[in-house]
Scaffold this motif. Structure first.
Motif, PDB file in Angstrom:
ATOM      1  N   PRO A 257      -9.095   5.302  -9.127  1.00  0.00           N
ATOM      2  CA  PRO A 257      -9.771   6.598  -8.999  1.00  0.00           C
ATOM      3  C   PRO A 257      -8.749   7.688  -8.674  1.00  0.00           C
ATOM      4  O   PRO A 257      -8.000   7.574  -7.706  1.00  0.00           O
ATOM      5  CB  PRO A 257     -10.738   6.370  -7.820  1.00  0.00           C
ATOM      6  CG  PRO A 257     -10.954   4.883  -7.787  1.00  0.00           C
ATOM      7  CD  PRO A 257      -9.642   4.282  -8.207  1.00  0.00           C
ATOM      8  N   ILE A 260      -7.727   9.286  -5.273  1.00  0.00           N
ATOM      9  CA  ILE A 260      -6.848   8.613  -4.318  1.00  0.00           C
ATOM     10  C   ILE A 260      -5.456   9.229  -4.325  1.00  0.00           C
ATOM     11  O   ILE A 260      -4.826   9.395  -3.272  1.00  0.00           O
ATOM     12  CB  ILE A 260      -6.765   7.101  -4.638  1.00  0.00           C
ATOM     13  CG1 ILE A 260      -8.106   6.428  -4.330  1.00  0.00           C
ATOM     14  CG2 ILE A 260      -5.639   6.426  -3.852  1.00  0.00           C
ATOM     15  CD1 ILE A 260      -8.158   4.967  -4.706  1.00  0.00           C
ATOM     16  N   VAL A 386      -9.716   8.252   2.859  1.00  0.00           N
ATOM     17  CA  VAL A 386     -10.206   7.386   1.786  1.00  0.00           C
ATOM     18  C   VAL A 386     -11.558   6.795   2.163  1.00  0.00           C
ATOM     19  O   VAL A 386     -11.726   6.266   3.262  1.00  0.00           O
ATOM     20  CB  VAL A 386      -9.190   6.254   1.501  1.00  0.00           C
ATOM     21  CG1 VAL A 386      -9.760   5.244   0.513  1.00  0.00           C
ATOM     22  CG2 VAL A 386      -7.896   6.833   0.966  1.00  0.00           C
ATOM     23  N   ASP A 390     -12.977   2.849  -1.612  1.00  0.00           N
ATOM     24  CA  ASP A 390     -11.693   3.104  -2.258  1.00  0.00           C
ATOM     25  C   ASP A 390     -10.514   2.523  -1.479  1.00  0.00           C
ATOM     26  O   ASP A 390      -9.365   2.640  -1.913  1.00  0.00           O
ATOM     27  CB  ASP A 390     -11.459   4.615  -2.407  1.00  0.00           C
ATOM     28  CG  ASP A 390     -12.284   5.223  -3.537  1.00  0.00           C
ATOM     29  OD1 ASP A 390     -12.673   4.466  -4.445  1.00  0.00           O
ATOM     30  OD2 ASP A 390     -12.528   6.442  -3.496  1.00  0.00           O
TER      31      ASP A 390
END
Length: 479
Positions: A257, A260, A386, A390
């Motif tokens: 993703p 991040i 985060v 994730d």
């Protein structure tokens, strides 16, 4: 079986998982000490020699994100077992290798299966110790073992090469594999991520080929930066990585993703991690060559002589942790790389007849201390802000940055080394020319660390409270 869920069984599971982390980390360094002997026996060129290290780091780093997804979707225990069996088979293949190509292939396979083992072990640890004091203790043990892995690899590699044969630096893994498989059967419980999970195969293909093209392009730079093959592979790598970013921005369940890595401080942390990896994996390899080839140390004593670096990092880490709480990560991430750069510049002054205690030891101690100030804040920043779902991808990204940085760094340092020798045949090089070439690699590494400090200045911004994560966070392996 009921004993699987007992309290005592959880601690046995921790021992098994920590042992797994140890073998994954130590395999990044255990072969370094054995390389001069392996190079002589198998007739490796200097370029092939660096690929024995690069193949492991590249495969490990490039496939970590996929390994984490496989563990979550297919089953963490199942992935762990397959990874362990494959790692053992690759180690046996490498230990019995008769050519340089076979050894390089075996190291790449080791890295690929390590990319299954490392995230599966971390995920199993997370579900085995979901919260509370036991979780903190488990992650402390796991992290300590990971931090000690590099030192264990150096010493164990020296002992095995000195008293047995370089091949045992690979074959010794079969012992760890046997313990891991028995421990998995007795103490580990299967788990997987809920929901409808799909693999991002276009992302897997583009990022793996892109990183491979980039690293191979850098490895060809020893033939000249203007060489068409060098330019071609670097260009293909960049294009494929750009395509990977485009794919990740459009798929429903991306391998990585983008949120991040687009966070400024977190993205800066990953870049610094990559530079640190280039020094720990790349520059220190040339130090082991200096100790053995120029100073004439045996494999065992070269391993012992390398220990001050990881030991200084371990000693410094608690002090860095206390400072982190007071100052936040930014000051440490500026000072740490500059300390390492100063140590590398001191190390670049090595001479063919210089004493280890004068020319090498002080630099190793200072470099290790500087690395402690880098790795401690990086572990915090990697998971800054985060979301829980994730956390695994963020941890894998930090690990990948370390390994890929090491792969690219080693290729760049090999090009610098080759350029310094000026194309002289390896067998005809005298000690003075070798020390000059090794010194050039340390200067290049120092420049990289100055760049890391600049990254911290430019990207790791914000108040201390904004740069410190809150709540439980997944551990980040930095070996």
């Amino acid at each position: 079986m009921s004993f699987r869920t007992s309290s005592s069984t959880r601690w046995w599971a921790l021992i098994v998982l920590a042992l797994t982390q140890l073998v994954v980390v130590l395999d990044g360094t255990i072969v370094n000490i054995a390389l001069p002997q392996a190079q002589t026996e198998l007739g490796l060129s200097d370029s092939q020699r660096q690929w024995v290290v690069t193949a492991y780091a590249l495969a490990f780093g490039a496939l970590l994100l996929l390994g984490g997804r496989i563990a979550d979707y297919w089953g963490r225990k199942r992935t762990y077992v397959v990874g362990m069996i494959g790692f053992g088979a690759a180690s046996a293949f490498g230990g019995l290798a008769q050519t340089g190509a076979e050894l390089i292939i075996a190291r790449g396979l080791q890295g690929a299966f390590a990319a299954l083992l490392a995230p599966a072990a971390l995920a199993l640890l997370t579900v085995t110790f979901p919260s509370g004091r036991d979780r903190n203790t488990a992650f402390a043990v796991f992290g300590t073992v990971a931090g000690a892995g590099a030192a264990v690899g150096l010493v164990l590699g020296g002992v095995l090469t000195e008293f047995a044969d370089w091949r045992w630096c690979l074959l010794v893994n079969l012992f760890f594999v046997a313990v891991g498989l028995v421990g998995a059967w007795l103490f580990l419980t299967e788990s997987r991520a809920p929901g409808d999970n799909r693999y991002d195969w276009p992302g897997v293909v583009t990022v793996t080929l892109g990183l491979g093209g980039l690293v191979y392009g850098f490895s060809l730079a020893e033939n000249g930066w203007g060489d068409p093959l060098t330019i071609g592979f670097l260009a293909v790598g960049v294009v494929l990585l750009a395509l990977f970013v485009w794919i990740e921005s459009r798929v429903a369940q991306p391998l990585l993703p983008l949120r991040i890595v687009t966070h400024s401080a977190r993205g800066g942390a990953f870049l610094i991690q990559a530079v640190a990896g280039s020094v720990m994996i790349g520059a220190t390899l040339y130090l082991t060559f200096h100790l053995q080839i120029v100073l004439g140390m045996s494999a065992l004593w070269a391993g012992v002589a390398s220990l001050p670096l990881p030991l200084a990092t371990m000693v410094t880490a608690p002090f860095a942790t206390k400072m982190l709480a007071k100052t936040g990560p930014r000051p440490l991430l500026i000072a740490g790389p500059l300390i390492v750069a100063a140590a590398l510049l001191y190390l670049s002054r090595i001479t063919a007849d210089g004493a280890y205690a004068v020319e090498v030891l002080p630099a190793l101690v200072v470099m290790g201390a500087g690395m402690g100030f880098i790795f401690v804040p990086l572990q915090n920043l990697a998971l800054l802000g985060v979301a829980p779902h994730d956390a695994g991808a963020a941890s894998a990204t930090a690990n990948s940055a370390m390994q890929i940085g090491g792969s690219i760094g080693l290729s760049v340092f090999t090009a610098v080394y080759a350029a310094s020798l000026g194309g002289i045949d390896h067998g005809a090089v005298d000690a003075a020319a070798l020390t000059s070439a090794y010194g050039a690699t340390f200067v290049a590494a120092a420049v990289g660390m100055v760049v890391a400090a600049a990254i911290a200045i430019g990207l790791v911004r914000g108040r201390k409270t904004e740069l410190m994560p809150t709540g439980d966070a997944a551990a980040v392996h930095v070996g």
